[in-house]
Design an enzyme around this catalytic site. Structure first.
Site, PDB file in Angstrom:
ATOM      1  N   HIS A  74     -22.722  41.398 -98.459  1.00 17.98           N
ATOM      2  CA  HIS A  74     -22.801  41.135 -97.018  1.00 17.98           C
ATOM      3  C   HIS A  74     -23.414  39.761 -96.818  1.00 17.98           C
ATOM      4  O   HIS A  74     -24.426  39.431 -97.432  1.00 17.98           O
ATOM      5  CB  HIS A  74     -23.644  42.193 -96.311  1.00 17.98           C
ATOM      6  CG  HIS A  74     -23.560  42.087 -94.822  1.00 17.98           C
ATOM      7  ND1 HIS A  74     -24.381  41.246 -94.099  1.00 17.98           N
ATOM      8  CD2 HIS A  74     -22.736  42.658 -93.930  1.00 17.98           C
ATOM      9  CE1 HIS A  74     -24.065  41.341 -92.815  1.00 17.98           C
ATOM     10  NE2 HIS A  74     -23.074  42.185 -92.683  1.00 17.98           N
ATOM     11  N   GLY A 104     -23.364  43.340 -88.859  1.00 20.58           N
ATOM     12  CA  GLY A 104     -22.129  43.195 -88.101  1.00 20.58           C
ATOM     13  C   GLY A 104     -21.436  41.878 -88.365  1.00 20.58           C
ATOM     14  O   GLY A 104     -21.666  41.232 -89.388  1.00 20.58           O
ATOM     15  N   LEU A 149     -21.653  51.301 -92.314  1.00 20.41           N
ATOM     16  CA  LEU A 149     -21.442  49.934 -92.791  1.00 20.41           C
ATOM     17  C   LEU A 149     -22.765  49.162 -92.761  1.00 20.41           C
ATOM     18  O   LEU A 149     -23.535  49.276 -91.831  1.00 20.41           O
ATOM     19  CB  LEU A 149     -20.426  49.251 -91.864  1.00 20.41           C
ATOM     20  CG  LEU A 149     -19.922  47.910 -92.360  1.00 20.41           C
ATOM     21  CD1 LEU A 149     -19.051  48.085 -93.578  1.00 20.41           C
ATOM     22  CD2 LEU A 149     -19.187  47.184 -91.265  1.00 20.41           C
ATOM     23  N   ASP A 150     -23.009  48.358 -93.770  1.00 21.94           N
ATOM     24  CA  ASP A 150     -24.190  47.499 -93.860  1.00 21.94           C
ATOM     25  C   ASP A 150     -25.487  48.282 -93.994  1.00 21.94           C
ATOM     26  O   ASP A 150     -26.572  47.726 -93.804  1.00 21.94           O
ATOM     27  CB  ASP A 150     -24.304  46.573 -92.635  1.00 21.94           C
ATOM     28  CG  ASP A 150     -23.076  45.704 -92.456  1.00 21.94           C
ATOM     29  OD1 ASP A 150     -22.307  45.569 -93.420  1.00 21.94           O
ATOM     30  OD2 ASP A 150     -22.888  45.173 -91.358  1.00 21.94           O
ATOM     31  N   GLU A 151     -25.393  49.569 -94.314  1.00 23.82           N
ATOM     32  CA  GLU A 151     -26.612  50.368 -94.383  1.00 23.82           C
ATOM     33  C   GLU A 151     -26.842  50.950 -95.769  1.00 23.82           C
ATOM     34  O   GLU A 151     -27.763  51.735 -95.958  1.00 23.82           O
ATOM     35  CB  GLU A 151     -26.538  51.527 -93.359  1.00 23.82           C
ATOM     36  CG  GLU A 151     -26.565  51.103 -91.917  1.00 23.82           C
ATOM     37  CD  GLU A 151     -27.935  50.585 -91.480  1.00 23.82           C
ATOM     38  OE1 GLU A 151     -28.922  50.822 -92.203  1.00 23.82           O
ATOM     39  OE2 GLU A 151     -27.998  49.949 -90.431  1.00 23.82           O
TER      40      GLU A 151
END
Lengths: 267, 267, 267, 267
Positions: free
Chosen positions: A175, A184, A210-212
């Site tokens: 990311h 995001g 997502l992104d976690e």
């Protein structure tokens, strides 16, 4: 620790390195042992059986990986080439102990890169109505190629929960921000707007949120008011490939243990 | 740039260093010029008048600071001593070009530190119903001591919008995370829970929206699964004082220009 | 600064950014001005003539570079590919504003890399008695290709003083240590033996005294007792290409001024 | 590893963390085990006897430290206060698990700092002919105060070989450069002259060969052409105290093993 060390020792196995970690907060103990089978007095099934017995007695979860069974990696890309090149060059330099039989993309752009490194490139376009169909094709390729690990090297698509569930803790994503900041889209634009003084990148296991997912590695590069969004992107490319390279290497060497939403990285 | 350089040159003023920055996105140009008045052929009012005339003609905002008029700083603290000590030691080492006549606290704990450095320490306790009254007292102290800059050195209280408005872009806060990650309370606990691999700190100007002000400086220290919350706090103390020290120094040397919610730092 | 700004302004030239530096120790002033000719009221020779006149009057040395006249770069390599790939990928990503018409090597190994990027690769082997002859051939290639800048991307050969003199401050070398530590051969082995905790790299202009030229950029990566010489080499590859990439970019953008054995880098 | 783990386990001792390292080059294996005696089924002498027996059988050197027997530290200083303050503040914050009963100096300047922290300050001036006599006095103080560790916190004197031999691997020095670069005096001036882009510091054990002892920790801060020698000194103070603080903490927690001229740091 004593019990396992004794099991290995009793079978003539020489421990070359070991790492332990205890998290009292969750009451868990983690251990990674690297050993050399050269002096072993038994075969692998016997050893594994002894380990399993010991582990069962003490309530431990365990896994053994053998250095002669290289993990098989598929790299997913879209149009950005910097992370792909970086992984392929590290692989060729001997930094990544794996096989890379497959590159999957939703765009045709990077086929030539794959060709240069003599790796199969499968272009699976996504059309408006067939996103799941494309994913189904991708998963079939993974199965056929007996893929162990998926690296999302700036693959600009969200995977379905089902896909992620099938490769739990085996899909590594990069990311392009210091998570949890700038979750995001368009994080470099967000960073420029916020006027931050550092640009980061985060490698994590993909999860449904997502992104976690559990973080494997993060790093930053200094930025300043002089940096345009283009400059931030340039700096971002550098930190992304450094971070992704380390995360993939650690995963391949079985240095990462996941618990809860966190990792132990015996780097 | 040409116009101002010519004005200075025409008055015998020697430019010792200069920095410029243009932000095409917002259509603004920023400039910081340091000059030596030793060879000036006019007095200060005459020079300022010439600068004002030039600036007016070209639509520039300007400000002149003189090295012999040191800024007067008040430090606000609660119970943590590391940032306070750091600032006082840097001041004594000649790193911070200012006077520090006043330390304000809502706790009595750090009075002794102030005494060691021979600085007035005003203990203004906050009781349940008199938060604004305490702030009123604090502001009266600032006025009496002709304070130019307020440094919140881990002062664990939120200031009123009115206070912040009165010292706009002159209140420097240290936030113990890499903003905008971990906005709000207990960021080290948040960081441990999220399993991040870096611990950050952010110095910013205080604004009405807490943790949202223009960022002066940020930095990070590596963390790992081995770090307890206590370890993260220890690392945090180190990065906080480094970041705050740089931010205060740059502010005191008039190296920071604020526009929108961002800064230009001519470091 | 005033004089030059005025010259540019008088010819309708718009300054987009500028940097100044004064070194009182040696009594020198340095300036880099970037400007946009779009609104110029004269042609280039007229502008240069005006600059020359101003510079002559004030005893300044000067140089003008035009964005539409890209520098031409030759990359010298031996067998290591990481720096070469890094430069070529940065070039393709638009980070390096130059043309790269030529790669020269004393080994045939990297010809394929050059082919992938469609760049001419000239293999000039060195045999025991013809080192100067090989260099003569290389220099002829540079002349034919109108090369402005030579980048030694882990080129494992020492250049003659004559060669270096002909491209003074235009040959960029990457040294695989934090100079001046570990001058000379096999720095990673030296570093391992000394037990250092950081691995560095240094980009510098080549001079007759090997490893003693003006430094453009340096950086380090953490190391520990766990790192074998192989690990140090891996870390070294990362820091080498980061450092070399920045140094080459700054040089190409005319951000580097050399004086004495030092550089001013307006990064 | 197995044998020791078994010995501890057999005596009811719970291992809380452990680190191992093997250096195949020299054929040595290193291990640090932290354990909790709360559940031990024997007293300390019995445990140590069992460890000694195991170690003797396997040819291991060993040492046990108990958390309730804090190491006693003497800090040697001259006139610089930044490292001294840093250590004392870290100690007060609970970062350094030790007692600091004594500060020794060849100058009277920092007596007040010692007084603030309620630590005995012994001023032992050096006159031209009595350097060894002063050292004799210092060593008597160390003996009287039962000092385990000496920290040279910018103590600007060279110790005799005899002194160093008496506290082998127990005298920690901070050198104000990235060793082995800039060995010797005035490293910041050397760094400025050489035009380096990073300023470093090195914590090492003192040995007879000055600046050549086993390195505990190193770090750097970026520098540029803008930095005067004064700026480099300021940056140096920051990196010195960070590096020294980490080195002392690791030593106090028995995380450092010395072999040859190198260290294993189980940080």
């Amino acid at each position: 620790m004593a019990a396992l060390a004794q099991v290995l020792s009793a079978h003539g196995v020489n421990i070359t390195s070991a790492d332990q970690h205890a998290d009292p907060g969750v009451g868990q103990f983690f251990q990674r042992i690297a050993f050399d089978l050269g002096s072993a007095t038994c075969d692998r099934p016997t050893l594994e059986s002894a380990i399993a017995h010991c582990a069962h007695r003490l309530g431990m979860r365990w896994r053994v990986g053998y250095g002669d069974a290289k993990k098989r990696v598929a790299i997913f890309v879209s149009k950005y080439e910097h992370c792909l090149y970086d992984l392929l060059l590290r692989h060729r330099a001997g930094e990544l102990d794996c096989e890379i039989p497959l590159i999957v993309s939703n765009h045709p752009d990077l086929a030539e890169v794959a060709a240069q490194f003599k790796i199969e490139y499968r272009y699976l376009p996504i059309e408006r109505d067939d996103k799941l169909e494309q994913e189904r094709q991708a998963r079939a390729l993974l199965t056929d190629a007996r893929i162990d690990v998926v690296v999302l090297a700036r693959y600009m698509q969200i995977l379905s929960d089902e896909f992620i569930g099938a490769y739990r803790d085996r899909i590594i994503n990069i990311h392009h921000s210091f998570l949890p900041a700038f979750i995001g889209g368009r994080p470099y634009h967000q960073a420029a707007t916020r006027g931050v003084k550092l640009i980061g990148a985060t490698a994590h296991y993909a999860t449904a949120d997502l992104d976690e997912g559990p973080i494997l590695e993060q790093d930053v590069i200094r930025a300043s008011h002089r940096d345009t969004v283009g400059d931030l992107m340039r700096k971002g490319r550098d930190v992304e490939r450094m971070v992704l390279g380390r995360a993939v290497r650690w995963h391949l060497e079985d240095r990462v243990l996941v618990y809860g939403n966190r990792t132990v990285v015996f780097a």
